[in-house]
Design a protein around this motif. Structure first.
Motif, PDB file in Angstrom:
ATOM      1  N   SER A 333       0.830  -1.205   0.000  1.00  0.00           N
ATOM      2  CA  SER A 333       0.000   0.000   0.000  1.00  0.00           C
ATOM      3  C   SER A 333       0.863   1.252   0.000  1.00  0.00           C
ATOM      4  N   LEU A 334       1.924   1.250   0.801  1.00  0.00           N
ATOM      5  CA  LEU A 334       2.841   2.390   0.829  1.00  0.00           C
ATOM      6  C   LEU A 334       3.543   2.547  -0.520  1.00  0.00           C
ATOM      7  N   LEU A 335       3.917   1.416  -1.118  1.00  0.00           N
ATOM      8  CA  LEU A 335       4.562   1.458  -2.432  1.00  0.00           C
ATOM      9  C   LEU A 335       3.616   2.043  -3.478  1.00  0.00           C
ATOM     10  N   TRP A 340       1.684   6.171  -7.188  1.00  0.00           N
ATOM     11  CA  TRP A 340       0.481   6.627  -7.882  1.00  0.00           C
ATOM     12  C   TRP A 340       0.560   8.064  -8.423  1.00  0.00           C
ATOM     13  N   PRO A 341       1.101   9.032  -7.682  1.00  0.00           N
ATOM     14  CA  PRO A 341       1.177  10.395  -8.244  1.00  0.00           C
ATOM     15  C   PRO A 341       1.986  10.468  -9.545  1.00  0.00           C
ATOM     16  N   LEU A 357      -2.642   5.405 -23.251  1.00  0.00           N
ATOM     17  CA  LEU A 357      -2.195   5.802 -21.915  1.00  0.00           C
ATOM     18  C   LEU A 357      -3.387   6.018 -20.993  1.00  0.00           C
ATOM     19  N   ASP A 358      -4.421   6.702 -21.482  1.00  0.00           N
ATOM     20  CA  ASP A 358      -5.623   6.940 -20.671  1.00  0.00           C
ATOM     21  C   ASP A 358      -6.249   5.627 -20.225  1.00  0.00           C
ATOM     22  N   GLU A 359      -6.325   4.666 -21.142  1.00  0.00           N
ATOM     23  CA  GLU A 359      -6.937   3.377 -20.805  1.00  0.00           C
ATOM     24  C   GLU A 359      -6.060   2.577 -19.849  1.00  0.00           C
ATOM     25  N   ALA A 360      -4.751   2.665 -20.028  1.00  0.00           N
ATOM     26  CA  ALA A 360      -3.836   1.961 -19.128  1.00  0.00           C
ATOM     27  C   ALA A 360      -3.955   2.500 -17.703  1.00  0.00           C
ATOM     28  N   VAL A 361      -4.041   3.821 -17.560  1.00  0.00           N
ATOM     29  CA  VAL A 361      -4.201   4.430 -16.232  1.00  0.00           C
ATOM     30  C   VAL A 361      -5.562   4.053 -15.653  1.00  0.00           C
TER      31      VAL A 361
END
Length: 462
Positions: A333-335, A340-341, A357-361
């Motif tokens: 979770s920390l990783l 994530w940012p 890229l949008d779909e991957a995110v």
């Protein structure tokens, strides 16, 4: 590590970490091998890269029996050592080693004459066929040594000698990288062999890792005469290995085939299916990096639970399962929160096209949300593997993948949302259900009865 179960109980989190960090690094090297192979293949042309991807998927089906035996060996050897039955442990090491060698040769002997038929089944395009023929031939030659590498790594893990598989994977990774670049791209004065060089890089590096492991086993005294038991003992010992291995192997097929069907469901979307497939492929690559520690915690759970059950301490085994789960969820979770940012620029390295890229995110958003549940499934499954309770894993994963995930993915993706988001949501829901069931089984069911110490027909020393 030569810690007894009493030593592990006194320093539980130190024990978990000492067993886990070398395996985290080992998984990182596994990932590096794949990335270098794909990168070099991409430099050689899209046909080579596509062939590398197809043969990697095909290779899984050849290796599934070896992975199943590896899981059985961890359960049998770790429980024997935990019980203080060192001769039994050595004999199981010898038996697993022999099985690895024999099964690798058998799978090669069966697969080699059928290699051209496999290409037809895979519907390999004509322009790729000559490349695939070479890849398949070299990888089939490699199978006996690949089986030995997988099973000897498991033998080391079962003895808590987790640094040894790490050293082996360092050798494989370094040699594979040098030969990929040298033989594949003709660097450093080595012959420029193109796709043949990439295939040979895999052959030589895996062979080196297997030979290194066999040498270590011999130096440690594990391949002496007393490690190879009489046929009478093997006939009594083999059924437990088989009882653990066959559900494990079948579960691997269930899992892998489930992903193939999920790809098919995604590919058959009425709109933006190519974008969804590309986004999923990129998302899985990033996800695999995030989940490297999860595989390490899974293997750590197998090792520790096996040792405690062998020592006749089922309650302490269960406590360690909870500890590994808590530490794993906290670590991952920390990783994930730290990554994530920056997930968009990181993913953009793999998927530079904006819509992909949008779909991957989008894919990663739902799968990062699933981290506590995915990790619960992986760690509890590892614990049940160590206990020999692989039947539970088979039933749970079969139900949640084929009975829930795939029908729900089709319904949400095709009937309700008409987009890949419905498929990603189905994956999240199935992970929640899967984690809930396997956690209930670990907490409430008598999975300890699958261990050798609970078996009425115990396997004797001689």
């Amino acid at each position: 590590m030569n810690m007894t179960t009493a030593d592990m109980t006194n320093s539980p989190y130190k024990t978990i970490w000492n067993l886990s960090w070398p395996q985290i690094l080992m998984m990182f090297f596994h990932l590096t091998i794949g990335l270098v192979d794909v990168w070099v293949a991409g430099k050689l042309g899209r046909e080579i890269q596509a062939s590398m991807g197809m043969v990697s998927q095909s290779l899984f089906f050849f290796l599934v029996i070896g992975m199943a035996v590896a899981n059985g060996s961890v359960a049998a050897i770790s429980q024997s050592i935990g019980a203080g039955r060192m001769l039994r442990a050595k004999r199981y090491i010898g038996l697993c080693f022999q099985l690895g060698a024999v099964l690798g040769i058998i799978i090669f002997a069966v697969g080699y004459p059928l290699r051209d038929g496999m290409l037809t089944i895979l519907r390999v395009p004509p322009e790729m066929r000559h490349v695939m023929q070479y890849f398949i031939k070299i990888f089939l030659y490699l199978l006996p040594l690949y089986y030995l590498l997988i099973i000897t790594n498991a033998i080391f893990r079962a003895q808590k000698k987790v640094l040894l598989p790490l050293y082996s994977m360092v050798i494989v990774t370094i040699l594979n990288t040098i030969l990929d670049l040298g033989l594949g791209l003709g660097l450093w004065g080595l012959p420029d062999m193109g796709y043949r060089g990439v295939a040979l890089a895999t052959f030589y590096s895996i062979s080196a890792g297997a030979i290194f492991n066999v040498f270590l086993l011999y130096k440690l005294g594990a391949l002496r005469k007393k490690s190879f038991a009489p046929l009478k003992w093997c006939r009594k010992a083999f059924p437990y290995l088989f009882k653990v291995a066959w559900p494990s192997g079948l579960m691997q097929l269930v899992w892998h085939s489930g992903y193939l069907v999920l790809y098919s469901i995604t590919a058959s979307l009425s709109t933006d299916n190519v974008i969804a497939l590309a986004g999923m492929a990129a998302g899985i690559k990033i996800e695999s990096i995030i989940f490297l520690p999860a595989f390490a915690f899974n293997m750590t759970a197998s090792i520790i639970i096996g040792h405690y059950l062998g020592d006749g301490k089922p309650e302490e085994a269960k406590k360690f399962g909870y500890r590994i789960l808590g530490l794993g969820i906290l670590f991952l979770s920390l990783l994930a929160l730290g990554i994530w940012p920056y997930i968009r620029p990181i993913t953009a390295l793999i998927a530079p096209d904006k819509v992909v890229l949008d779909e991957a995110v989008n894919y990663l958003f739902y799968n990062v949300l699933a981290i506590p549940f995915t990790l619960t499934s992986m760690i509890m499954a590892g614990a049940l593997n160590g206990a020999g309770a692989t039947l539970y894993n088979l039933f749970i994963f079969s139900f949640t993948i084929w009975g829930l995930r795939l029908p729900l993915a089709y319904y949400l993706g095709h009937q309700v949302m008409h987009s890949a988001t419905g498929i990603w949501i189905a994956m999240l829901i199935s992970q929640i259900v899967q984690a809930s069931i396997i956690f209930y089984v670990f907490s409430r069911c008598d999975w300890q009865r699958f261990s050798m110490s609970s078996n009425k027909k115990r396997i004797k020393h001689g």
